[in-house]
Design an enzyme around this catalytic site. Structure first.
Site, PDB file in Angstrom:
ATOM      1  N   CYS A 203       0.846  -1.190   0.000  1.00 19.93           N
ATOM      2  CA  CYS A 203       0.000   0.000   0.000  1.00 19.93           C
ATOM      3  C   CYS A 203       0.883   1.242   0.000  1.00 19.93           C
ATOM      4  O   CYS A 203       1.870   1.314   0.748  1.00 19.93           O
ATOM      5  CB  CYS A 203      -0.906   0.002   1.238  1.00 19.93           C
ATOM      6  SG  CYS A 203      -2.035   1.403   1.321  1.00 19.93           S
ATOM      7  N   HIS A 245      -9.162  -3.787  -2.262  1.00 27.57           N
ATOM      8  CA  HIS A 245      -8.184  -3.007  -1.500  1.00 27.57           C
ATOM      9  C   HIS A 245      -8.535  -1.518  -1.527  1.00 27.57           C
ATOM     10  O   HIS A 245      -8.535  -0.846  -0.481  1.00 27.57           O
ATOM     11  CB  HIS A 245      -6.789  -3.233  -2.097  1.00 27.57           C
ATOM     12  CG  HIS A 245      -5.695  -2.478  -1.413  1.00 27.57           C
ATOM     13  ND1 HIS A 245      -4.749  -3.093  -0.618  1.00 27.57           N
ATOM     14  CD2 HIS A 245      -5.380  -1.150  -1.408  1.00 27.57           C
ATOM     15  CE1 HIS A 245      -3.918  -2.172  -0.151  1.00 27.57           C
ATOM     16  NE2 HIS A 245      -4.274  -0.980  -0.627  1.00 27.57           N
ATOM     17  N   GLU A 246      -8.855  -0.989  -2.713  1.00 28.05           N
ATOM     18  CA  GLU A 246      -9.107   0.446  -2.843  1.00 28.05           C
ATOM     19  C   GLU A 246     -10.448   0.861  -2.226  1.00 28.05           C
ATOM     20  O   GLU A 246     -10.543   1.933  -1.615  1.00 28.05           O
ATOM     21  CB  GLU A 246      -9.043   0.879  -4.311  1.00 28.05           C
ATOM     22  CG  GLU A 246      -7.710   0.629  -4.988  1.00 28.05           C
ATOM     23  CD  GLU A 246      -6.519   1.227  -4.250  1.00 28.05           C
ATOM     24  OE1 GLU A 246      -6.691   2.236  -3.530  1.00 28.05           O
ATOM     25  OE2 GLU A 246      -5.407   0.680  -4.387  1.00 28.05           O
ATOM     26  N   HIS A 249     -10.234   1.482   1.445  1.00 24.94           N
ATOM     27  CA  HIS A 249      -9.728   2.812   1.819  1.00 24.94           C
ATOM     28  C   HIS A 249     -10.871   3.811   2.027  1.00 24.94           C
ATOM     29  O   HIS A 249     -10.777   4.708   2.873  1.00 24.94           O
ATOM     30  CB  HIS A 249      -8.793   3.349   0.729  1.00 24.94           C
ATOM     31  CG  HIS A 249      -7.366   2.911   0.869  1.00 24.94           C
ATOM     32  ND1 HIS A 249      -6.593   3.206   1.977  1.00 24.94           N
ATOM     33  CD2 HIS A 249      -6.558   2.205   0.029  1.00 24.94           C
ATOM     34  CE1 HIS A 249      -5.379   2.707   1.819  1.00 24.94           C
ATOM     35  NE2 HIS A 249      -5.328   2.087   0.646  1.00 24.94           N
TER      36      HIS A 249
END
Length: 267
Positions: A203, A245-246, A249
């Site tokens: 990351c 993953h994004e 966020h």
């Protein structure tokens, strides 16, 4: 009295309440004009007081009108200013979008306490109005330059990582010809496959480290494209992992929250 209230639907309500002064009644009792003596004097006093009151009232009304016009002008300016930014980026966001020199934006990292607090917050939706601003064009261009920085490149980036708490991500589409980066607004994973697999993840906000995370191998993504049209797409494999993953966020979640293992130096 001027009341101005702003609500979360980004509307403005202006109420003007003007209270008129009333003429006070005379406490001198009944009097008759032309009788001479005290009665005439009393009537003279009453008429004089009424004339003075009318002058004072005229002055007061003129001042009230001028004040009202000033208030209305101020309200109109405030309304236009508010309407101009309603649904767009805030002043603080605009400052961040244009901060620094060059195209590369500063990436927030967990090693910085202030950055970490931002990274742990839930992002707000992107609005259709934002897409029509120069700020969006600059943010898009600079996010892309940042994730493609040869000195610190990645395969995806989320707006919170550059200090903009909006639901906006850029993902490299390894499942498409040319492997382009594409932007997705207000993305939401509405379905995940039962099939999962572990994989190493790094990351940009946790530099120099990587960890093993178990992710779904297929997802169904609902999002807004850059014309703000709603779309749904099924995505498989490594690209599906990037999307997971994004989108994490956007909810203040880091990959380290999804593994029991401590991250280790990237290979």
């Amino acid at each position: 009295v001027l009341n101005i209230s702003l609500n979360v639907q980004e509307s403005i309500c202006i109420e003007l309440m003007i209270h008129n002064h009333e003429v006070p009644s005379s406490s001198l009792g009944p009097a008759t004009e032309g009788n001479g003596g005290l009665n005439d004097l009393r009537f003279f006093v009453i008429r004089k007081n009424r004339a003075n009151y009318r002058k004072k009232s005229l002055f007061t009304e003129t001042a009230a009108i001028m004040e009202k016009k000033t208030i209305l002008a101020a309200c109109a300016a405030a309304t236009l200013a508010f309407a101009g930014c309603s649904g767009g980026f805030s002043a603080a966001e605009e400052e961040t979008i244009h901060a620094g020199k060059g195209e590369i934006m500063r990436i927030l990292t967990v090693g910085n306490p202030a950055d970490s607090l931002v990274l742990r917050q839930k992002a707000a939706p992107v609005t259709g109005r934002m897409l029509r601003t120069d700020d969006y064009a600059v943010l898009r261009r600079r996010m892309l330059a940042t994730v493609q920085d040869p000195q610190n490149s990645g395969v995806g980036i989320a707006a919170p990582q550059v200090g903009i708490l909006r639901r906006m991500i850029a993902v490299q589409r390894f499942d498409k010809p040319g492997e382009p980066f594409e932007f997705y607004l207000n993305p939401e994973i509405v379905e995940s496959s039962a099939e999962t697999a572990p994989g190493r993840e790094g990351c940009l906000s946790i530099p120099g480290l990587a960890g093993t995370v178990v992710r779904a191998q297929r997802i169904v993504l609902r999002y807004r494209d850059e014309r703000f049209a709603e779309k749904t797409e099924t995505i498989d494999g490594f690209t599906a992992v990037i999307f997971q993953h994004e989108t994490d966020h956007l909810d203040g979640i880091l990959y380290t929250d999804r593994t029991d293992e401590a991250p280790t130096p990237e290979e």
